[in-house]
Design a protein around this motif. Structure first.
Motif: not given
Length: 477
Positions: A69-97
């Motif tokens: 996810l980190g390696l794909a973060a830049v093109p992924l954020m550009e394609e989906l049009g999301i900001g850094k806070s949203t990306y951080g939320l997606i990354s943190s969701s990995f640790y929810l459970l």
């Protein structure tokens, strides 16, 4: 002695490798307790090294899954049009459970074969990559990362638990380091390969590749993975009336002694840096150090190589120190606390470094050195915990130590988005991280004392540790 007589004697007494098998063909634990530190430990059999190789591959896949996810973060954020806070939320969701699953599986590890647990985890890893391939959107990304985190939460602790069933006390330092080293090796190998796929074939191709690799591991593991002879969970027939090494101090007492608490703290500091680097280091290198995606992946591989070299050298050196009579407190405890402390110091200096060489050096220390704490905190924990309780305690230790992943990626994105500039946001995030890591490292050094805590927790079911090499042996009881 004739071969048949020797085999029968070994099986009856629980010595050697003649431990027998259960109805499923899994090796049964000997009724004789596993050797304690300082005892003459038998050399692991050849199959132990095959299992170790599969577990190293297991850890490599696990950390490639985390890194993608980190390696794909830049093109992924550009394609989906999301900001850094949203990306951080997606990354943190990995640790929810992540931590919860590690805790739950740890408690069930005494009832379920390690062979089955690891197979189920790897199968779920393959399935977890599918949602984002079907629908590329924030909800599917979060769903896939939550499922992946749930399946990977117990991975480190349960694979270490499975490994310890094949290697006796006194011969676990190198296998532990190689198991944790699989994480560094996984990132080192996967970063350039996944980046190549992302750049040349789109970010989705990296998720497809990881699905296929996880599936391939699942096909091989049933033929290789069996529980080894040094576990205490699986009892031979007629052993019901024998004293169990799982008896002894209550779980709360085991978890609140200084050595286990200090190990949790060192792991907490180490996982803080790990969560920060896996989610944000690729983005930081591309946006703040002006690197290309390929250049950033090369740096990440380099950092992983630094971690791997330290993991292969420091635990082996620690083992040599203990064989010379150095206490585990000094060898294991100080080493893991100092690794987190030094990494935090480098991270504090990183925002103020002038020039790319200095930045890269500090990045290597900050995100490479902390990994030394991960195998050593398992070693110190195992030194004071009965084998029958090890899986449960490892689960709690892993769940507690990995908590930073739940909030560090989102917190970092929030700080970067909320600061006057991105640079100021990264500076605030790095200084906060450095402070937490420094406190964790210092407290780990102060509280880890395996020899003292093993004596305090001693009971008829938990034999006192044998003396270090060179010391006189107690009279057999």
């Amino acid at each position: 002695m004739p071969r048949s007589t020797r085999t029968e004697t070994e099986t009856d007494t629980g010595t050697g490798t003649g431990t027998g098998t259960d109805a499923e063909g899994a090796p049964l634990a000997s009724s004789k307790p596993s050797p304690r530190p300082g005892d003459t430990a038998p050399r692991p059999e050849r199959r132990a090294w095959v299992v170790l190789a599969m577990i190293v591959a297991f850890m490599m896949i696990s950390h490639a899954d985390k890194a993608v996810l980190g390696l794909a973060a830049v093109p992924l954020m550009e394609e989906l049009g999301i900001g850094k806070s949203t990306y951080g939320l997606i990354s943190s969701s990995f640790y929810l459970l992540f931590s919860l699953s590690g805790l739950v599986v740890g408690f069930f590890s005494a009832r379920i074969s390690s062979r089955v647990l690891l197979l189920a985890m790897a199968a779920l890893w393959a399935v977890a990559q599918l949602p984002v391939l079907l629908v590329a959107a924030v909800p599917s990304l979060i769903a896939g990362r939550v499922l992946l985190g749930m399946a990977e939460g117990p991975a480190a602790s349960m694979s270490m638990h499975a490994l310890y069933k094949w290697f006796p006390t006194g011969r676990r330092g190198l296998p532990s380091a190689l198991q944790i080293g699989g994480a560094a090796l996984g990132t080192a190998v996967s970063a350039p390969l996944l980046t190549w796929l992302i750049v040349d074939h789109g970010w989705r191709s990296a998720f497809v590749a990881l699905t296929l690799i996880s599936a391939a591991w699942c096909l091989l593991w049933p033929f290789v993975g069996h529980d080894g002879p040094f576990g205490e969970e699986r009892k031979p027939a007629g052993a019901a009336g024998r004293p169990s090494r799982a008896a002894g101090p209550p779980l709360r007492t085991l978890l609140t002694n200084g050595t286990v608490t200090g190990g949790i703290l060192s792991a907490f500091g180490s996982h803080w840096a790990l969560a920060l680097s896996s989610a944000w280091l690729p983005v930081y290198l591309q946006t703040q150090v002006d690197m290309t995606a390929t250049g950033a992946s090369t740096v990440i591989s380099g950092v992983s190589v630094v971690s791997l070299l330290l993991l292969l050298s420091v635990p082996a050196y620690v083992d040599r120190l203990k064989h010379r009579g150095v206490s585990s407190r000094r060898a294991d405890g100080v080493s893991q606390g100092a690794a987190v402390l030094v990494a935090g110091g480098a991270l504090a200096l990183l925002p103020f470094a002038a020039g790319r060489p200095a930045q890269l050096l500090l990045i290597a220390v900050a995100f490479g050195c902390h990994a030394v704490a991960l195998p050593l905190h398992y070693v110190t924990t195992a030194a004071v915990v009965p084998d029958g309780r090890r899986g449960a305690v490892f689960g709690v230790v892993a769940a507690s130590g990995t908590l930073p992943g739940l909030f560090v990626p989102y917190l970092t994105g929030h700080l970067v988005d909320g600061a006057a500039t991105e640079t100021a946001g990264y500076t605030a995030a790095f200084l906060l991280s450095a402070g937490v890591m420094a406190v964790c490292g210092l407290l780990a050094i102060a509280t880890i004392h395996p020899e003292r805590d093993a004596r305090r927790l001693n009971s008829p079911a938990v034999p006192a540790p044998a003396p270090q090499a060179g010391a006189s042996k107690p009279v057999a009881q």
